[in-house]
Motif scaffolding. Structure first.
Motif, PDB file in Angstrom:
ATOM      1  N   VAL A 184      74.629 119.904  36.089  1.00  0.00           N
ATOM      2  CA  VAL A 184      73.439 119.435  36.818  1.00  0.00           C
ATOM      3  C   VAL A 184      72.621 118.510  35.927  1.00  0.00           C
ATOM      4  O   VAL A 184      72.211 117.412  36.353  1.00  0.00           O
ATOM      5  CB  VAL A 184      72.586 120.629  37.288  1.00  0.00           C
ATOM      6  CG1 VAL A 184      71.275 120.148  37.900  1.00  0.00           C
ATOM      7  CG2 VAL A 184      73.363 121.467  38.306  1.00  0.00           C
ATOM      8  N   TRP A 185      72.368 118.915  34.694  1.00  0.00           N
ATOM      9  CA  TRP A 185      71.566 118.088  33.787  1.00  0.00           C
ATOM     10  C   TRP A 185      72.253 116.771  33.464  1.00  0.00           C
ATOM     11  O   TRP A 185      71.596 115.750  33.267  1.00  0.00           O
ATOM     12  CB  TRP A 185      71.282 118.860  32.496  1.00  0.00           C
ATOM     13  CG  TRP A 185      70.422 120.065  32.692  1.00  0.00           C
ATOM     14  CD1 TRP A 185      69.561 120.303  33.719  1.00  0.00           C
ATOM     15  CD2 TRP A 185      70.343 121.213  31.846  1.00  0.00           C
ATOM     16  NE1 TRP A 185      68.943 121.519  33.563  1.00  0.00           N
ATOM     17  CE2 TRP A 185      69.398 122.109  32.426  1.00  0.00           C
ATOM     18  CE3 TRP A 185      70.961 121.588  30.654  1.00  0.00           C
ATOM     19  CZ2 TRP A 185      69.081 123.335  31.852  1.00  0.00           C
ATOM     20  CZ3 TRP A 185      70.646 122.806  30.067  1.00  0.00           C
ATOM     21  CH2 TRP A 185      69.710 123.669  30.665  1.00  0.00           C
ATOM     22  N   ALA A 186      73.589 116.797  33.405  1.00  0.00           N
ATOM     23  CA  ALA A 186      74.340 115.577  33.113  1.00  0.00           C
ATOM     24  C   ALA A 186      74.457 114.667  34.326  1.00  0.00           C
ATOM     25  O   ALA A 186      74.877 113.511  34.214  1.00  0.00           O
ATOM     26  CB  ALA A 186      75.734 115.932  32.597  1.00  0.00           C
ATOM     27  N   GLY A 187      74.104 115.202  35.507  1.00  0.00           N
ATOM     28  CA  GLY A 187      74.126 114.398  36.717  1.00  0.00           C
ATOM     29  C   GLY A 187      75.443 114.400  37.466  1.00  0.00           C
ATOM     30  O   GLY A 187      75.606 113.659  38.448  1.00  0.00           O
ATOM     31  N   THR A 188      76.391 115.244  37.056  1.00  0.00           N
ATOM     32  CA  THR A 188      77.680 115.293  37.753  1.00  0.00           C
ATOM     33  C   THR A 188      77.638 116.215  38.966  1.00  0.00           C
ATOM     34  O   THR A 188      78.523 116.156  39.819  1.00  0.00           O
ATOM     35  CB  THR A 188      78.798 115.752  36.803  1.00  0.00           C
ATOM     36  OG1 THR A 188      78.484 117.051  36.285  1.00  0.00           O
ATOM     37  CG2 THR A 188      78.948 114.774  35.645  1.00  0.00           C
ATOM     38  N   LYS A 189      76.629 117.088  39.038  1.00  0.00           N
ATOM     39  CA  LYS A 189      76.414 117.941  40.196  1.00  0.00           C
ATOM     40  C   LYS A 189      74.918 117.958  40.505  1.00  0.00           C
ATOM     41  O   LYS A 189      74.090 117.642  39.646  1.00  0.00           O
ATOM     42  CB  LYS A 189      76.902 119.374  39.940  1.00  0.00           C
ATOM     43  CG  LYS A 189      78.407 119.510  39.852  1.00  0.00           C
ATOM     44  CD  LYS A 189      78.812 120.961  39.685  1.00  0.00           C
ATOM     45  CE  LYS A 189      80.322 121.091  39.550  1.00  0.00           C
ATOM     46  NZ  LYS A 189      80.721 122.518  39.346  1.00  0.00           N
ATOM     47  N   LYS A 190      74.586 118.358  41.741  1.00  0.00           N
ATOM     48  CA  LYS A 190      73.187 118.433  42.140  1.00  0.00           C
ATOM     49  C   LYS A 190      72.810 119.853  42.519  1.00  0.00           C
ATOM     50  O   LYS A 190      73.636 120.613  43.022  1.00  0.00           O
ATOM     51  CB  LYS A 190      72.925 117.498  43.333  1.00  0.00           C
ATOM     52  CG  LYS A 190      73.070 116.026  43.019  1.00  0.00           C
ATOM     53  CD  LYS A 190      72.714 115.181  44.230  1.00  0.00           C
ATOM     54  CE  LYS A 190      72.822 113.701  43.916  1.00  0.00           C
ATOM     55  NZ  LYS A 190      72.467 112.861  45.093  1.00  0.00           N
ATOM     56  N   ARG A 191      71.551 120.180  42.243  1.00  0.00           N
ATOM     57  CA  ARG A 191      71.024 121.464  42.696  1.00  0.00           C
ATOM     58  C   ARG A 191      70.709 121.389  44.183  1.00  0.00           C
ATOM     59  O   ARG A 191      70.490 120.301  44.735  1.00  0.00           O
ATOM     60  CB  ARG A 191      69.738 121.841  41.945  1.00  0.00           C
ATOM     61  CG  ARG A 191      69.929 122.322  40.538  1.00  0.00           C
ATOM     62  CD  ARG A 191      68.632 122.898  39.997  1.00  0.00           C
ATOM     63  NE  ARG A 191      68.290 124.167  40.631  1.00  0.00           N
ATOM     64  CZ  ARG A 191      67.137 124.806  40.449  1.00  0.00           C
ATOM     65  NH1 ARG A 191      66.203 124.274  39.681  1.00  0.00           N
ATOM     66  NH2 ARG A 191      66.904 125.958  41.049  1.00  0.00           N
ATOM     67  N   ALA A 192      70.668 122.542  44.806  1.00  0.00           N
ATOM     68  CA  ALA A 192      70.303 122.593  46.218  1.00  0.00           C
ATOM     69  C   ALA A 192      68.871 122.088  46.396  1.00  0.00           C
ATOM     70  O   ALA A 192      68.014 122.273  45.523  1.00  0.00           O
ATOM     71  CB  ALA A 192      70.415 124.022  46.730  1.00  0.00           C
ATOM     72  N   PRO A 193      68.563 121.449  47.533  1.00  0.00           N
ATOM     73  CA  PRO A 193      67.187 121.017  47.807  1.00  0.00           C
ATOM     74  C   PRO A 193      66.233 122.204  47.765  1.00  0.00           C
ATOM     75  O   PRO A 193      66.628 123.345  48.033  1.00  0.00           O
ATOM     76  CB  PRO A 193      67.282 120.428  49.218  1.00  0.00           C
ATOM     77  CG  PRO A 193      68.720 120.067  49.387  1.00  0.00           C
ATOM     78  CD  PRO A 193      69.488 121.094  48.617  1.00  0.00           C
TER      79      PRO A 193
END
Length: 253
Positions: free
Chosen positions: A201-210
């Motif tokens: 998530v921090w690296a931007g390869t995945k996103k957290r849920a809204p």
């Protein structure tokens, strides 16, 4: 009527330990001041896994701080009469990085893929320029490489170690190094915490849920949509709910 706990209190959910904390960051910083230890972020899926995996169960039981990461655990604690807020592990881990940057703490990162680790290092250097990253290794190491990496990591005596090796490996790996950490002459153990997919998530390869999904407590659905292969693991959620509803002992605490 739900009870409000002002100091950390250890209880259990389905026999798995969890700490009721008014402020998990405050509890983590206090643990660091005492010398450090292992932090576990407990959700429903991990709770069910710990009931079936003795090694994971031992790691959680021995942890110095177990926070209620998942909505299911918060709900189960509420049935016991504890008023507690959900404390996502990714948010606590980021707060620890911010504190590390402010306090000059040494930080170690272990896990994720080589590409994610490289991107994460650059991202953290940009977002937290004062952060001292003393040790960064990806999780795709040969088995023969781990003993030397562990020796180097322990010799550094970092203040914060974030481990993204997935459940249960990250928890059991940290637990397995506990004896060596406490055996250090300086007895400076630092905070060791499993962070799952936080590096991605921090690296931007995945996103957290809204946020709205978080408020509705359906982040699990967002993760499932991102990774359909998780569906078997998600079966733990209805099993957890049913087990809590049947847990008369838990209601009597």
């Amino acid at each position: 009527m739900a009870a409000t706990v002002t100091t950390p209190l250890r209880t259990t959910v389905l026999g798995v330990p969890v700490d009721v904390c008014p402020d998990v960051l405050e509890a983590a910083l206090a643990l660091h001041q005492l010398g450090g230890g292992q932090i576990v972020t407990l959700n429903a899926e991990m709770t069910m896994a710990a009931r079936e995996d003795p090694a994971l169960g031992r790691a959680i039981a021995a942890a110095d701080l177990v926070i209620a990461d998942g909505a299911g655990v918060v709900w189960a604690l509420g049935r016991q009469g504890y008023r507690v807020r959900r404390s996502p592990g990714i948010e606590l881990a980021w707060s620890l990085l911010e504190n590390a940057a402010q306090r000059g703490w040494r930080v170690a990162l272990v896990g994720a893929s080589p590409g994610v680790m490289e991107t994460l290092r650059k991202t953290l250097q940009r977002q937290l320029p004062q952060l001292e990253l003393s040790f960064c290794v990806h999780g795709y190491q040969e088995a023969s490489a781990w003993p030397e990496l562990e020796r180097q990591l322990l010799a550094l005596q970092p203040d914060v170690v974030l481990v993204a090796l997935g459940v249960p490996r990250q928890e059991t790996w940290i637990h397995g190094l506990a004896a060596q950490r406490t055996g250090l002459a300086a007895r400076r153990n630092g905070l060791w915490m499993g962070v799952g997919g936080s590096f991605d998530v921090w690296a931007g390869t995945k996103k957290r849920a809204p946020r709205w999904m978080g408020r509705l407590q359906i982040e699990w659905l967002y993760r499932l949509l991102q990774e359909p292969s998780r569906w078997r693991r998600m079966l733990a959620l209805p099993r957890f709910t049913w087990a809590v509803l049947r847990d008369r002992e838990g209601l009597q605490r």
